[in-house]
Design an enzyme around this catalytic site. Structure first.
Site, PDB file in Angstrom:
ATOM      1  N   ASN B 330       0.859  -1.202   0.000  1.00  0.00           N
ATOM      2  CA  ASN B 330       0.000   0.000   0.000  1.00  0.00           C
ATOM      3  C   ASN B 330       0.889   1.244   0.000  1.00  0.00           C
ATOM      4  O   ASN B 330       1.210   1.775   1.064  1.00  0.00           O
ATOM      5  CB  ASN B 330      -0.870   0.053   1.270  1.00  0.00           C
ATOM      6  CG  ASN B 330      -2.111  -0.807   1.208  1.00  0.00           C
ATOM      7  OD1 ASN B 330      -2.313  -1.560   0.262  1.00  0.00           O
ATOM      8  ND2 ASN B 330      -2.956  -0.696   2.208  1.00  0.00           N
ATOM      9  N   HIS B 404      -1.173  -9.114  -4.387  1.00  0.00           N
ATOM     10  CA  HIS B 404      -0.709  -9.084  -2.996  1.00  0.00           C
ATOM     11  C   HIS B 404      -1.313 -10.176  -2.135  1.00  0.00           C
ATOM     12  O   HIS B 404      -0.870 -10.404  -1.017  1.00  0.00           O
ATOM     13  CB  HIS B 404      -1.005  -7.729  -2.368  1.00  0.00           C
ATOM     14  CG  HIS B 404      -2.371  -7.592  -1.767  1.00  0.00           C
ATOM     15  ND1 HIS B 404      -3.520  -7.903  -2.452  1.00  0.00           N
ATOM     16  CD2 HIS B 404      -2.770  -7.183  -0.538  1.00  0.00           C
ATOM     17  CE1 HIS B 404      -4.562  -7.681  -1.658  1.00  0.00           C
ATOM     18  NE2 HIS B 404      -4.140  -7.255  -0.504  1.00  0.00           N
TER      19      HIS B 404
END
Lengths: 142, 481
Positions: B330, B404
């Protein structure tokens, strides 16, 4: 107090909630109760702490955003979660909020923890009124 | 909305599908994974395609699902000179990421002491709502954390020097500016270093099963030696500090957008020109949060070393407890790429997407330079995780990015209706996986059936060659927030 309902089909990994209040004060108080319900089982939080919160915002919806953000902030800073609030919203822009909040310090031995609320998002964020009743949609990042 | 196949596992939504789209939206998925994506993904990936300064395409990885602002799995690059930066393209949990530690222990050595180990780790790494850590810092010391990142930990005895080169950006991203961080963010997060959080954050003891090594040469370079070897993987971010910085700036950007004449389809995509005072202030604060997340994971590494050393009665170095890699999923970072024959500085936003630099990237330690950057993909607590490496193809196709995780297919409420947390804990224990959790309902929300099949996600990444499969890791113990 008003009502709230958690939504299943919005933002899968997060927590979306629709909140209704009989008036604006009720909407804000109910939104706070919904937020507490996300983080803990409210029945397991002792009512041992009372605080007064005062906020000002240029728009009504931003006041709601700031109100919930303030409660999330206090959860981390002080480890305090508030399961009940008496709220008074006033003004016509800027808008003011004064609240008396009731709850307790997080104690993992006594409090059934749920999800750690990170923030209030602006995704689908809305505050509307119809015939005096108020509704809000809030997506909380968890 | 038209979603057109444009290659093997590549789908495109043309700009004609939504007013304001400046570039196409591109989704990387098999037909089956595409079918599992919720409608929010398509709305959100096309909303991102409308943002000023976006280059080439708005991307979504095969683990994509409905988030807020960007989809989870979203990647977008914006010109540094004319483009925007958006907190909604990074997420509230700034530099949420994954770290993998290897050991020389085997499952046979760990299994008899697994419960003791999990209990000790649960005590040493606080988790759950509002958890505080053991590192207590003054405001001035916390400012050092923001600027120095993991290097601060090595200086203060919470890390080994060699940990740094095995961390994305050496655990310290340039540009952090404490002057743009609010006092609220500091007071909220200063005492949370070394904590996991909750939701999908976890710490796992994992093993390599027979057949779990897919690329022996790359595995050897990464310290993955043989089936039975034990690893420690964890997933967490910048905790309340990062959450507050994102909250502060989302609120600011919401108000300044009109000043810059920017209109967005989703208020969560609030943004500001990267070169504007607000854009630069957010970048400085966001980078400070990213560095604090590296510190958080480094402090947890220190605790893991202490616990394993104590439980197995050996120095952590004797246990071979080194960092395989630490990677963010992120962030927004300034990276340089060739675009139409010109080298451009781009603000690459990765939200629920992992950097996957290919072989030769200068950021990589010598030992990994030939194989590419390690990519750590967390699956569900029941099904396991994956270790891959980045590729040249990722550099050319996805701004050096990949998936991810497995990606959710089911809401948290649906998952809780299907299984009780207590029931799942017992079922997992019967299968040999010991779980300690701060929240029982949180366990149910993270059940394996709430996620896509990780193998299917990894298969797409491998087929597309945007990352290469190296090893599969299977959990035997889990700590959850």
């Amino acid at each position: 107090m008003g009502r709230y309902e958690f939504l299943e089909e919005v933002a899968l990994a997060d927590c979306a909630v629709d909140v209704e209040g009989n008036d604006l004060d009720d909407l804000f108080a109910t939104a706070a109760a919904a937020l507490a319900d996300v983080m803990v089982d409210p029945a397991t939080v002792p009512s041992t702490v009372e605080r007064t919160i005062a906020l000002t915002a240029p728009q009504l919806d931003l006041l709601l955003y700031d109100w919930l953000s303030e409660l999330i902030y206090r959860k981390d800073r002080d480890r305090e979660v508030f399961t009940r609030a008496e709220v008074r919203v006033s003004g016509a822009g800027p808008f003011e909020l004064t609240a008396r909040v009731h709850g307790g310090v997080l104690d993992p031995e006594r409090t059934a923890l749920r999800a750690d609320a990170k923030a209030v998002t602006f995704h689908q964020f809305a505050l509307t009124s119809t015939d005096g009743a108020w509704r809000a949609r809030i997506v909380i990042d968890i | 909305m038209k979603v057109l196949p444009v290659g093997d596992c590549v789908w495109e939504i043309p700009p004609s599908e939504k007013p304001g789209m400046r570039v196409p939206a591109r989704i990387y998925a098999s037909e089956s994974l595409l079918g599992q994506m919720d409608k929010g993904v398509f709305e959100q990936v096309t909303n991102v395609a409308c943002l000023p300064g976006i280059v080439r395409a708005s991307l979504c990885m095969p683990d994509g699902h409905w988030g807020y602002g960007f989809p989870i799995g979203g990647v977008a690059a914006f010109r540094a000179d004319t483009g925007v930066i958006s907190p909604g393209g990074i997420g509230f949990d700034i530099n949420c990421g994954m770290r993998l530690l290897r050991t020389t222990l085997t499952e046979d050595e760990v299994r008899p002491r697994l419960r003791e180990l999990i209990n000790a780790l649960f005590a040493a790494v606080p988790s759950g709502v509002g958890a505080k850590g053991f590192v207590h810092l003054s405001e001035a010391q916390f400012s050092e954390v923001m600027v120095q990142g993991s290097g601060w930990c090595v200086k203060h005895g919470y890390g080994w020097p060699e940990d740094l080169e095995r961390t994305e950006g050496q655990g310290c991203l340039p540009g952090a500016d404490p002057a743009h961080v609010s006092a609220r963010a500091v007071s909220r997060g200063r005492d949370q270093l070394g904590t996991l959080g909750s939701g999908n954050h976890y710490l796992e003891i994992q093993v390599i099963r027979p057949g779990g090594i897919h690329d022996p040469a790359a595995a050897r370079a990464l310290g993955v030696d043989a089936p039975g070897q034990v690893f420690v993987m964890f997933h967490c971010g910048s905790r309340g500090f990062g959450h507050q910085i994102a909250t502060d700036y989302l609120r600011i950007f919401d108000q300044v957008m009109r000043h810059y004449g920017i209109v967005v389809n989703d208020r969560e995509l609030a943004c500001a020109p990267f070169r504007s005072p607000e854009g630069q202030a957010y970048f400085g604060a966001m980078t400070a949060a990213a560095n604090s997340a590296f510190v958080n994971r480094q402090v947890i590494t220190h605790r893991v070393r202490e616990v394993l050393g104590r439980v197995f009665g050996k120095d952590p170095r004797e246990l071979g407890l080194s960092v395989v890699y630490d990677v963010c999923h992120n962030t927004a970072k300034v990276e340089r790429y060739p675009v139409d024959g010109e080298l451009l500085d781009l603000i690459v936003h990765r939200k629920g997407a992992t950097r996957a630099f290919g072989p030769g990237a200068p950021d990589l330690p010598e030992a990994y330079r030939e194989i590419g950057q390690p990519v750590i993909i967390g699956g569900s607590m029941e099904t396991g995780s994956a270790l891959l490496v980045g590729t040249a193809r990722a550099m050319a196709e996805t701004w050096g990015s990949t998936a991810h995780g497995a990606g959710r297919t089911m809401s948290r409420a649906q998952a809780k209706r299907r299984v009780w947390g207590e029931t799942l804990l017992k079922e997992m224990e019967a299968r040999g996986v010991i779980v300690r959790a701060a929240s029982k309902s949180g366990v149910a929300e993270e059940a394996g059936f709430a996620y896509k099949d990780l193998a299917a996600v990894v298969d797409v990444l491998h087929r597309l060659d945007i990352s290469r499969r190296v090893a599969s890791l299977t959990p035997i113990g889990n700590i959850k927030g």
